[in-house]
Motif scaffolding. Structure first.
Motif, PDB file in Angstrom:
ATOM      1  N   VAL A  10      28.945 -12.497 -50.897  1.00  0.00           N
ATOM      2  CA  VAL A  10      27.817 -13.064 -51.637  1.00  0.00           C
ATOM      3  C   VAL A  10      26.707 -12.029 -51.836  1.00  0.00           C
ATOM      4  O   VAL A  10      26.188 -11.862 -52.943  1.00  0.00           O
ATOM      5  CB  VAL A  10      27.269 -14.322 -50.924  1.00  0.00           C
ATOM      6  N   ALA A  11      26.362 -11.288 -50.772  1.00  0.00           N
ATOM      7  CA  ALA A  11      25.248 -10.341 -50.898  1.00  0.00           C
ATOM      8  C   ALA A  11      25.569  -9.217 -51.886  1.00  0.00           C
ATOM      9  O   ALA A  11      24.759  -8.940 -52.786  1.00  0.00           O
ATOM     10  CB  ALA A  11      24.874  -9.783 -49.532  1.00  0.00           C
ATOM     11  N   PRO A  12      26.719  -8.533 -51.798  1.00  0.00           N
ATOM     12  CA  PRO A  12      26.976  -7.475 -52.791  1.00  0.00           C
ATOM     13  C   PRO A  12      26.951  -7.991 -54.225  1.00  0.00           C
ATOM     14  O   PRO A  12      26.451  -7.306 -55.123  1.00  0.00           O
ATOM     15  CB  PRO A  12      28.374  -6.955 -52.434  1.00  0.00           C
ATOM     16  N   MET A  13      27.476  -9.203 -54.429  1.00  0.00           N
ATOM     17  CA  MET A  13      27.529  -9.706 -55.801  1.00  0.00           C
ATOM     18  C   MET A  13      26.157 -10.216 -56.263  1.00  0.00           C
ATOM     19  O   MET A  13      25.859 -10.190 -57.469  1.00  0.00           O
ATOM     20  CB  MET A  13      28.592 -10.798 -55.928  1.00  0.00           C
ATOM     21  N   ALA A  14      25.326 -10.665 -55.355  1.00  0.00           N
ATOM     22  CA  ALA A  14      23.953 -11.026 -55.723  1.00  0.00           C
ATOM     23  C   ALA A  14      23.191  -9.769 -56.130  1.00  0.00           C
ATOM     24  O   ALA A  14      22.491  -9.755 -57.150  1.00  0.00           O
ATOM     25  CB  ALA A  14      23.263 -11.723 -54.544  1.00  0.00           C
ATOM     26  N   ARG A  15      23.365  -8.695 -55.367  1.00  0.00           N
ATOM     27  CA  ARG A  15      22.700  -7.431 -55.734  1.00  0.00           C
ATOM     28  C   ARG A  15      23.197  -6.939 -57.092  1.00  0.00           C
ATOM     29  O   ARG A  15      22.425  -6.510 -57.951  1.00  0.00           O
ATOM     30  CB  ARG A  15      22.982  -6.356 -54.674  1.00  0.00           C
ATOM     31  N   ILE A  47      14.319 -20.831 -46.379  1.00  0.00           N
ATOM     32  CA  ILE A  47      14.503 -20.122 -47.658  1.00  0.00           C
ATOM     33  C   ILE A  47      13.171 -20.000 -48.384  1.00  0.00           C
ATOM     34  O   ILE A  47      12.911 -19.011 -49.058  1.00  0.00           O
ATOM     35  CB  ILE A  47      15.547 -20.793 -48.577  1.00  0.00           C
ATOM     36  N   SER A  48      12.316 -20.998 -48.231  1.00  0.00           N
ATOM     37  CA  SER A  48      11.005 -20.930 -48.864  1.00  0.00           C
ATOM     38  C   SER A  48      10.229 -19.740 -48.314  1.00  0.00           C
ATOM     39  O   SER A  48       9.622 -18.970 -49.065  1.00  0.00           O
ATOM     40  CB  SER A  48      10.264 -22.241 -48.596  1.00  0.00           C
ATOM     41  N   LYS A  49      10.273 -19.551 -47.005  1.00  0.00           N
ATOM     42  CA  LYS A  49       9.569 -18.417 -46.405  1.00  0.00           C
ATOM     43  C   LYS A  49      10.146 -17.080 -46.849  1.00  0.00           C
ATOM     44  O   LYS A  49       9.435 -16.078 -46.912  1.00  0.00           O
ATOM     45  CB  LYS A  49       9.625 -18.514 -44.881  1.00  0.00           C
ATOM     46  N   ALA A  50      11.440 -17.054 -47.138  1.00  0.00           N
ATOM     47  CA  ALA A  50      12.077 -15.796 -47.550  1.00  0.00           C
ATOM     48  C   ALA A  50      11.848 -15.489 -49.027  1.00  0.00           C
ATOM     49  O   ALA A  50      12.180 -14.412 -49.495  1.00  0.00           O
ATOM     50  CB  ALA A  50      13.570 -15.831 -47.249  1.00  0.00           C
ATOM     51  N   GLY A  51      11.300 -16.439 -49.786  1.00  0.00           N
ATOM     52  CA  GLY A  51      10.970 -16.155 -51.180  1.00  0.00           C
ATOM     53  C   GLY A  51      11.729 -16.980 -52.220  1.00  0.00           C
ATOM     54  O   GLY A  51      11.571 -16.741 -53.415  1.00  0.00           O
ATOM     55  N   ALA A  52      12.532 -17.961 -51.807  1.00  0.00           N
ATOM     56  CA  ALA A  52      13.216 -18.801 -52.799  1.00  0.00           C
ATOM     57  C   ALA A  52      12.196 -19.676 -53.522  1.00  0.00           C
ATOM     58  O   ALA A  52      11.222 -20.118 -52.918  1.00  0.00           O
ATOM     59  CB  ALA A  52      14.275 -19.662 -52.123  1.00  0.00           C
ATOM     60  N   ARG A  53      12.403 -19.928 -54.813  1.00  0.00           N
ATOM     61  CA  ARG A  53      11.460 -20.722 -55.606  1.00  0.00           C
ATOM     62  C   ARG A  53      11.997 -22.094 -55.978  1.00  0.00           C
ATOM     63  O   ARG A  53      11.250 -22.963 -56.424  1.00  0.00           O
ATOM     64  CB  ARG A  53      11.118 -19.972 -56.906  1.00  0.00           C
ATOM     65  N   PHE A  73      20.349 -14.185 -45.521  1.00  0.00           N
ATOM     66  CA  PHE A  73      19.572 -14.479 -46.724  1.00  0.00           C
ATOM     67  C   PHE A  73      18.298 -13.637 -46.757  1.00  0.00           C
ATOM     68  O   PHE A  73      17.928 -13.074 -47.795  1.00  0.00           O
ATOM     69  CB  PHE A  73      19.224 -15.977 -46.769  1.00  0.00           C
ATOM     70  N   ARG A  74      17.620 -13.521 -45.593  1.00  0.00           N
ATOM     71  CA  ARG A  74      16.376 -12.731 -45.555  1.00  0.00           C
ATOM     72  C   ARG A  74      16.648 -11.265 -45.891  1.00  0.00           C
ATOM     73  O   ARG A  74      15.911 -10.637 -46.641  1.00  0.00           O
ATOM     74  CB  ARG A  74      15.737 -12.839 -44.175  1.00  0.00           C
ATOM     75  N   THR A  75      17.712 -10.726 -45.327  1.00  0.00           N
ATOM     76  CA  THR A  75      18.051  -9.324 -45.608  1.00  0.00           C
ATOM     77  C   THR A  75      18.361  -9.138 -47.096  1.00  0.00           C
ATOM     78  O   THR A  75      17.924  -8.175 -47.725  1.00  0.00           O
ATOM     79  CB  THR A  75      19.283  -8.915 -44.766  1.00  0.00           C
ATOM     80  N   LEU A  76      19.116 -10.078 -47.642  1.00  0.00           N
ATOM     81  CA  LEU A  76      19.453  -9.985 -49.058  1.00  0.00           C
ATOM     82  C   LEU A  76      18.196  -9.979 -49.925  1.00  0.00           C
ATOM     83  O   LEU A  76      18.069  -9.187 -50.863  1.00  0.00           O
ATOM     84  CB  LEU A  76      20.363 -11.156 -49.452  1.00  0.00           C
ATOM     85  N   MET A  77      17.262 -10.860 -49.613  1.00  0.00           N
ATOM     86  CA  MET A  77      16.025 -10.915 -50.415  1.00  0.00           C
ATOM     87  C   MET A  77      15.304  -9.564 -50.372  1.00  0.00           C
ATOM     88  O   MET A  77      14.765  -9.105 -51.390  1.00  0.00           O
ATOM     89  CB  MET A  77      15.118 -12.038 -49.913  1.00  0.00           C
TER      90      MET A  77
END
Lengths: 323, 323, 323, 323
Positions: free
Chosen positions: A265-270, A118-124, A304-308
């Motif tokens: 999860v992805a549609p609602m995150a967007r 997740i860190s590599k995908a951009g999570a802080r 997760f990567r696609t969502l980011m």
């Protein structure tokens, strides 16, 4: 406060209400019209219960004019609260902060695998539960302090802050050395909106904490209970723009708990980012089928990567960016 | 557990689901019909999360066949649980037990005045809050241990048991010397139904306590949150006959919190008894206009006496009596 | 259908249930395990009421395995329904179609002003109500057929299709000459989701129309009633991805009725597109302060143009575009 | 109407709101305090939409002071409406009137069998559906006019009035010759409370009919939609005392539709009478297992007789009697 009397209210009833208001510390302005009398009560108190007036004889309606919260209200900080952490990360500023990780800390291997991806995908911020009181007494209950230590270690290794949930007050001293953000959960209805809490109640909970001196409060929408049963709860996306208008506090969204199903999860995150969320809380697991808790709502790494990537496309439409 | 596969599920998907079930410890019976395949999974585990199966590819629906609770279920004690106290009072037997008293203990004079009058009217248990965490941080928060001592003293004086609410685990040792029934509140959703809790969740909470060895659990309906705002919550009277069928535990009703308005307490108390409640929790105050908390939902002494007389007329229709 | 019997069910009760199922036209497969008996009923009927089985003695639970709808289900058209109009516009294809216009047709001048501006901003369908049954009997009730004529004329002039709402069956012949899309409203719960309708009920309503031979059905989320009162209803954004999975029918969102407040329309329109909506219904008025109905939820022209620009930025993240 | 301005509202914003109110026909009284300005608007109009004010800049809150209904309000007839029929039966007077019968008219034999038995047990009005629009398009849809004729004949034979449900306006002329009470159903939300209707909306529906000149309106609680799924809907018993206070109209309860399950009908019927209902609507069938619709919620004859005896014991507690 405004007290509207019934058309049929007697002068005696009106006087009784006025006395009641004066005893509570209000100044009362009376307007008697053709059909009814309206009393306007002015004063500094914000802790009264309007039902005490509603049940008096002759009273038709009572309305509170001032909001029951003040520190949490937008007026207290019109420009909005920005919370800055020691590593420079800001919540409430331009960047929409993504906090991700597994539901529960299960083992060192599991946590480090997830933290790295997740860190590599951009999570802080790294999330993970150490204490897991479950609906059923027969389920996995979490790793406790050992889980907290692993979170701190993984957060430091991969350059993320750490967030974890407090279950009761006595756990706080135990958690402070390990955790950057204390998540106060839906179970005790403080900062995450309870599943039956109105937005006013959410703001009153924030007011409680702020009245105690801690102004670094973040709010979170995580689904409310409605009649629809297809998802575990109904994620109330409209809470995001409403809270942003009423309050200066950062507002986040948890689409994992808010839907309870990985494929939603992805549609609602967007949708959360499109509606103006300041941050997201997302559960990710490297092997959700084997997760000890909430695997059904955890994203696979590739999801997760696609969502980011999708979030990076949406954020500019609301003048934001993703880390 | 029953897993119905989609019409279009491939053999590979079906095998993946079967392996998943076997890994969870179930035996699987497969039925392949003209249009779809249905898997029946049999086994002793009751702590699985059916959403883990719902999100697998090719799965259409998953249904739990066994109830997720067993100790709390009617089958565990088909004749119903009767809880008998040291003074001989029984909850769950013929008598509908009335528990009454003020919302908060405010002073010795207030508590003894109320205790005497409700005792004379037929109440068997004295209620009163010592710790009052309030929605607003600016309100009265309760008398603490001093309030507990007063409750015990008043209960003994007027020959009533004592019930009071636990707010967090650390309070229990403090309360045990003073209190006969620990009320575990809506805030932490244990024995009082939470305002957003389904009846299954209420029974699961009871299961938690019973799994810990304490079988003397009483359930309580106290209103659920709906879209209707005229009353604070909607008292779900139908929960009474439903719980009596599903579970052997005594089921009570709290029309004071369930409606939040004094003028609705009596009709809903009558309705609760008519629907089969084992006990009632009712707030009474000798001077509600001056109550420090929840005065709006407290009955005046005369209202309480009249209500008791009405309940005495209704109870025989459900083969019960009032003390 | 699966019928799980209680642990304590007698052989006589089991036989009674089997006979009942056979009389309903099902074949029954019986599995008797260590603790309980489970009956699987297989057959072609989809119109039975499972409650008839639930109330039989000895029955613990009944689950429907087949969905109660078939024409509306995703399986009927796995690739999704695309509705193509005579002018080439498609709903359910790549483009997210924006349908906009005033709540009510009020006058020629009002309608043509709004139609021109939304057409220039990219709207493809003109919406406007001709019949307006209102909550209060004392409010403006619509222009009737004259309004329909104006809609047709404005749609033709500015190259948009026309959508308007049917209130009762007898109005349909009157509307057909003027309107391209008949909107069947929340009031009679057909194609717009009723404010208390589950998603299954929405699909059953579509099934009704499709069983009558009309397969060009579009579904619409427009807010459900929950305990939150800040907005008129809670727009259930999660309904969008859920319907897209369960059904092949195009799914749209109405953030104007779904929130009831102008300042929440734009965030919820953005969230709808981010969650996968096929089209949007948005109320726009050239002078909302003077609108005869629902002015509070109508966008100002400039707000609509800005929103369209934001939507054009978001659509590519879900592999869509805006006209 | 009261309009509270934000602390930060500018004088220009305040003037804009005042002008808006004046244009709507109100007189405005302004109070400017230390922190905020409050505007009181007085006038005769009751058909305005307060959201038009809520969205103006600088406005914090708007409260309606007068109720939005007048004919339906208690004040219009403080002693309560009593509806008297040609045979002398009164609804809204001392007697709690029981209306019973099958869900659908299925045949002459079925209807006469049921009518005779309920008449002997004390029912005063015969209910039965002639038109049955069902959730599924594949179910029994009713006998139509032939069913109406049978109802009239059975009502006359056994000395009961007849009630049946209108589905759309065009059916009314057809029904008038046969039916004494037109039931306007939940589907079109007029007199039965819709499953998502607030009590204010129910009263506004009554207001619609009364504004048209018909003052003989009876209201009915029949269950609201909540998150609880054990029963089809949650029968809101508290609606009974609330409506009796707000309105002069008779208030009835339908525990059959309100619970959807036969075993919950009796407790909820008893609770309704205990809470003050003026009448009850109960489905009874001589052979519910074979009913063509809603058999699961129909009482067996013996259950109905027992229930009537229980109601006779409860009614005196609320100073009423049963026929």
């Amino acid at each position: 406060m405004i007290v509207a009397m019934q058309d049929t209210a007697t002068e005696e009833q009106i006087q009784h209400v006025i006395e009641h208001l004066v005893r509570m510390g209000f100044s009362v302005h009376r307007t008697t019209g053709e059909r009814q009398t309206v009393l306007a009560a002015v004063g500094a108190r914000i802790d009264f219960d309007i039902r005490n007036l509603e049940v008096l004889n002759g009273v038709q309606q009572v309305h509170r004019i001032s909001e029951p919260y003040k520190l949490a209200g937008r007026g207290f900080r019109p420009d909005g609260t920005v919370i800055e952490f020691s590593n420079g990360l800001k919540i409430g500023a331009d960047e929409v902060v993504v906090m991700a990780g597994p539901c529960s800390v299960e083992s060192r291997e599991q946590l480090f695998t997830v933290a790295e991806l997740i860190s590599k995908a951009g999570a802080r911020v790294l999330r993970g539960g150490a204490f897991k009181p479950r609906s059923s007494p027969y389920s996995f209950q979490g790793m406790g302090e050992q889980g907290l230590k692993l979170l701190r270690e993984a957060g430091d290794r991969f350059n993320m802050l750490v967030i974890s949930e407090v279950m009761e007050i006595s756990q706080i001293p135990l958690m402070l050395p390990y955790v950057d953000i204390l998540q106060v959960g839906a179970r005790n209805m403080l900062l995450k909106r309870g599943i039956a809490a109105t937005l006013e109640e959410l703001l009153l909970s924030a007011e409680y904490i702020m009245a105690g001196g801690n102004y670094d409060v973040i709010l979170c929408e995580r689904g409310i209970r409605t009649f629809e049963t297809y998802t575990r709860n109904t994620l109330d996306i409209s809470a995001i723009p409403i809270i942003k208008k009423l309050s200066h506090l950062p507002m986040t969204s948890d689409p994992s708990h808010g839907t309870g199903r990985r494929d939603k999860v992805a549609p609602m995150a967007r949708a959360s980012v499109a509606a103006g969320a300041d941050a997201l809380l997302i559960e990710v697991h490297h092997d959700p089928d084997k997760a000890l808790s909430d695997g059904a709502q955890s994203l696979f790494p590739e999801q997760f990567r696609t969502l980011m990537d999708e979030l990076r496309m949406i954020a500019p439409a609301v003048h934001r960016k993703i880390g």
